[in-house]
Design a protein around this motif. Structure first.
Motif, PDB file in Angstrom:
ATOM      1  N   ASP A 180       4.352   3.911   3.465  1.00  0.00           N
ATOM      2  CA  ASP A 180       5.170   5.077   2.831  1.00  0.00           C
ATOM      3  C   ASP A 180       4.872   6.251   3.773  1.00  0.00           C
ATOM      4  O   ASP A 180       5.630   7.183   3.893  1.00  0.00           O
ATOM      5  CB  ASP A 180       4.756   5.534   1.450  1.00  0.00           C
ATOM      6  N   GLY A 181       3.900   5.862   4.879  1.00  0.00           N
ATOM      7  CA  GLY A 181       3.748   7.083   6.148  1.00  0.00           C
ATOM      8  C   GLY A 181       3.159   8.295   5.443  1.00  0.00           C
ATOM      9  O   GLY A 181       2.650   9.216   6.291  1.00  0.00           O
ATOM     10  N   LYS A 182       2.812   8.462   4.159  1.00  0.00           N
ATOM     11  CA  LYS A 182       2.154   9.542   3.719  1.00  0.00           C
ATOM     12  C   LYS A 182       0.754   9.460   3.158  1.00  0.00           C
ATOM     13  O   LYS A 182      -0.166  10.327   3.142  1.00  0.00           O
ATOM     14  CB  LYS A 182       2.899  10.076   2.286  1.00  0.00           C
ATOM     15  N   THR A 183       0.432   8.182   2.833  1.00  0.00           N
ATOM     16  CA  THR A 183      -0.941   8.072   2.159  1.00  0.00           C
ATOM     17  C   THR A 183      -1.777   7.110   3.099  1.00  0.00           C
ATOM     18  O   THR A 183      -1.127   6.240   3.906  1.00  0.00           O
ATOM     19  CB  THR A 183      -0.918   7.610   0.875  1.00  0.00           C
ATOM     20  N   VAL A 184      -2.962   7.038   2.952  1.00  0.00           N
ATOM     21  CA  VAL A 184      -4.158   6.095   3.694  1.00  0.00           C
ATOM     22  C   VAL A 184      -4.716   5.415   2.955  1.00  0.00           C
ATOM     23  O   VAL A 184      -5.190   5.619   1.885  1.00  0.00           O
ATOM     24  CB  VAL A 184      -4.662   7.043   4.771  1.00  0.00           C
ATOM     25  N   GLN A 185      -5.273   4.104   3.358  1.00  0.00           N
ATOM     26  CA  GLN A 185      -5.970   3.374   2.628  1.00  0.00           C
ATOM     27  C   GLN A 185      -7.583   3.801   2.630  1.00  0.00           C
ATOM     28  O   GLN A 185      -8.413   3.016   2.936  1.00  0.00           O
ATOM     29  CB  GLN A 185      -5.959   1.778   3.196  1.00  0.00           C
ATOM     30  N   GLY A 186      -7.871   4.817   2.205  1.00  0.00           N
ATOM     31  CA  GLY A 186      -9.117   5.519   1.966  1.00  0.00           C
ATOM     32  C   GLY A 186      -9.472   5.058   0.550  1.00  0.00           C
ATOM     33  O   GLY A 186      -8.834   4.956  -0.490  1.00  0.00           O
TER      34      GLY A 186
END
Ligand code: 4AD
Ligand code: MG
Length: 464
Positions: free
Chosen positions: A371-377
């Protein structure tokens, strides 16, 4: 005669045997014919009872046996008639190794934790701090054992570093420069070329970046060492110097990373229940009556897994139903501790692993979702503690990583070696950091992080 540790004495049933114990007096009381001295040597929360016949020793000696005094006692191991203790020592000789005058600060029971902190050099001799420190030791062993059993290599990362892993600018500078005579260039900037390392250096906030170098060579590593944060957070959950465990694993995805986090924490909690029974029972009685129940509970629970976006939805619903938060809830905000605690303690009532955060509120190295907005944290949120683990899958794509570094104005020249992991044989990988003291808080039921490390460092406090 060689001394026997009290822990061993209390398990020994070799009655009649002559033994020597050494330790500090907890209590001393007497009837006319006999004196009872409770002695503790730190090997266990339990004391051994020393029984001394009044007529066998002179009165002057008994006067020196005050709370806190250090004794060496030799005598016969006998079966104790008293309830709840198997053996005691019938004293033949008593030597006072160190007297303890009546102004001993740890004399009175039931002092406040604030008072204890002011006497941090002596608080270790109390029952509570003894229990906490023995548990702390056992947790360190559990951690090494877990990773060793699972094929992770213990990897040492530097404490002095020239890069800011978390990018938060909360670093303690390391310099040998003369601070009374700082040379500055024409722009008013300090010239570090003549400093000890020839560049600006600081104490590390995390071993992760170097840990990634280890993982992308050895497959799986973990670090376990002190980290330093110059953040001005005066809370019961923050220290300026704390210990962090940072595993880093090649070829891991978000699901496997969450499994590792959950399995690892449960292993540590189980270890505590199996190896620290006496100390946990003491803390359960004196500090937190729900401790044992909570520790056993965590082993049974499956941690909730939910995305940040789902979490925000739950919080917004709570607000709609009239729940009041100090900080307003909206997508994109960093969760405050009140939000984390609402989710964990009120909504789910069990530990939560939250994932897929907005990239703006997380560090530059996290893998960007499609999505370019969220990260896999992934943050693991615990009852009463809040965030106990922070981790992520790392961005392994060279161009995307450079994009993040640039957009955050991180000086590229400092990151060349880190970028090389993505340039040469890049691989998917990830890891997390567990705050050791936050784990100890959870396992001991203690309320303040300054009371689970021997010598806490926090803003305006570096005593002892
Ligand atoms: O979330 P943090 O900042 O993550 C990192 O440092 C990553 N480099 C970890 C990684 O992925 N390898 O810190 C990790 C954990 C937190 O979840 C918290 O438990 C603890 O470290 N922590 C602190 N503990 C005590 N005092 C502080 N000031 C802490 N800051 C973080
Ligand atoms: Mg974090």
């Amino acid at each position: 005669m060689k001394r026997t540790k009290i822990q061993e004495i209390l398990l020994c049933e070799d009655f009649g045997k002559e033994v020597t114990v050494k330790g500090w007096v907890r209590t001393h009381r007497d009837s006319k014919v006999v004196h009872f001295i409770a002695l503790n040597d730190g090997s266990t929360i339990k004391n051994v009872q020393v029984v001394a016949d009044t007529d066998k020793f002179d009165e002057g000696l008994f006067k020196q046996i005050t709370t806190g005094a250090c004794l060496s006692v030799t005598g016969k191991l006998t079966q104790s008639p008293g309830a709840g203790q198997a053996s005691e020592i019938s004293a033949e000789t008593i030597e006072v190794l160190g007297q303890c005058p009546s102004d001993y600060p740890m004399q009175k029971k039931g002092q406040s934790f604030e008072y204890m902190r002011q006497h941090g050099h002596l608080r270790l001799r109390t029952n509570t701090f003894g229990a906490v420190m023995r548990i702390r030791h056992n947790m360190a062993i559990a951690i090494h054992q877990y990773f060793h059993e699972h094929g992770f290599f213990y990897f040492h990362t530097p404490l002095i570093t020239a890069s800011d892993c978390e990018g938060a600018g909360q670093m303690f500078q390391v310099t040998t420069k003369n601070l009374y005579d700082l040379k500055k260039d024409k722009d008013g900037k300090i010239d570090y070329s003549d400093d000890f390392f020839g560049k600006m250096t600081s104490l590390t906030v995390s071993g992760q970046l170097e840990g990634e170098l280890g993982a992308t060579a050895l497959g799986a590593i973990y670090t376990f060492g002190p980290t330093f944060r110059a953040e001005n957070s005066n809370t019961p959950r923050h220290l300026s110097e704390f210990w962090m465990i940072e595993p880093e694993v090649a070829f891991i995805d978000l699901q496997d990373l969450m499994d590792l986090e959950e399995d690892f924490i449960k292993y540590c909690v189980r270890w505590a229940l199996e190896h620290c029974q006496d100390d946990l029972e003491f803390l359960n009685k004196m500090i937190d009556k729900t401790l044992l129940q909570r520790l056993n509970g965590v082993l049974k629970e499956t941690f909730v897994r939910l995305t940040y976006t789902e979490g925000i939805k739950i919080l917004e619903e709570a607000v709609a139903k009239g729940h009041k938060f100090e900080f307003p809830v909206s997508w994109g905000m960093d969760l405050a501790s009140e939000h984390e605690r609402y989710l964990v303690e009120e909504h789910f009532k069990k530990p939560v692993i939250m994932t897929d955060y907005p990239k703006e509120i997380k560090a530059f190295y996290m893998k960007i979702n499609e999505d370019g907005k969220t990260v896999q944290g992934t943050d693991v949120l615990f009852p009463q503690i809040g965030e106990i683990i922070g981790g992520s899958v790392r961005e392994e794509n060279y161009d995307k990583l450079i994009g993040e570094i640039q957009s955050r104005n991180i000086p590229m020249k400092d990151m060349w070696w880190y970028l090389d992991t993505r340039k040469y044989g890049s691989c998917p990988h990830g890891g997390f950091g567990l705050g050791f003291e936050r784990l100890i808080l959870f396992v001991t039921g203690m309320q303040n992080i300054r009371d689970v490390i021997p010598f806490p460092r926090s803003p305006k406090n570096a005593e002892f």
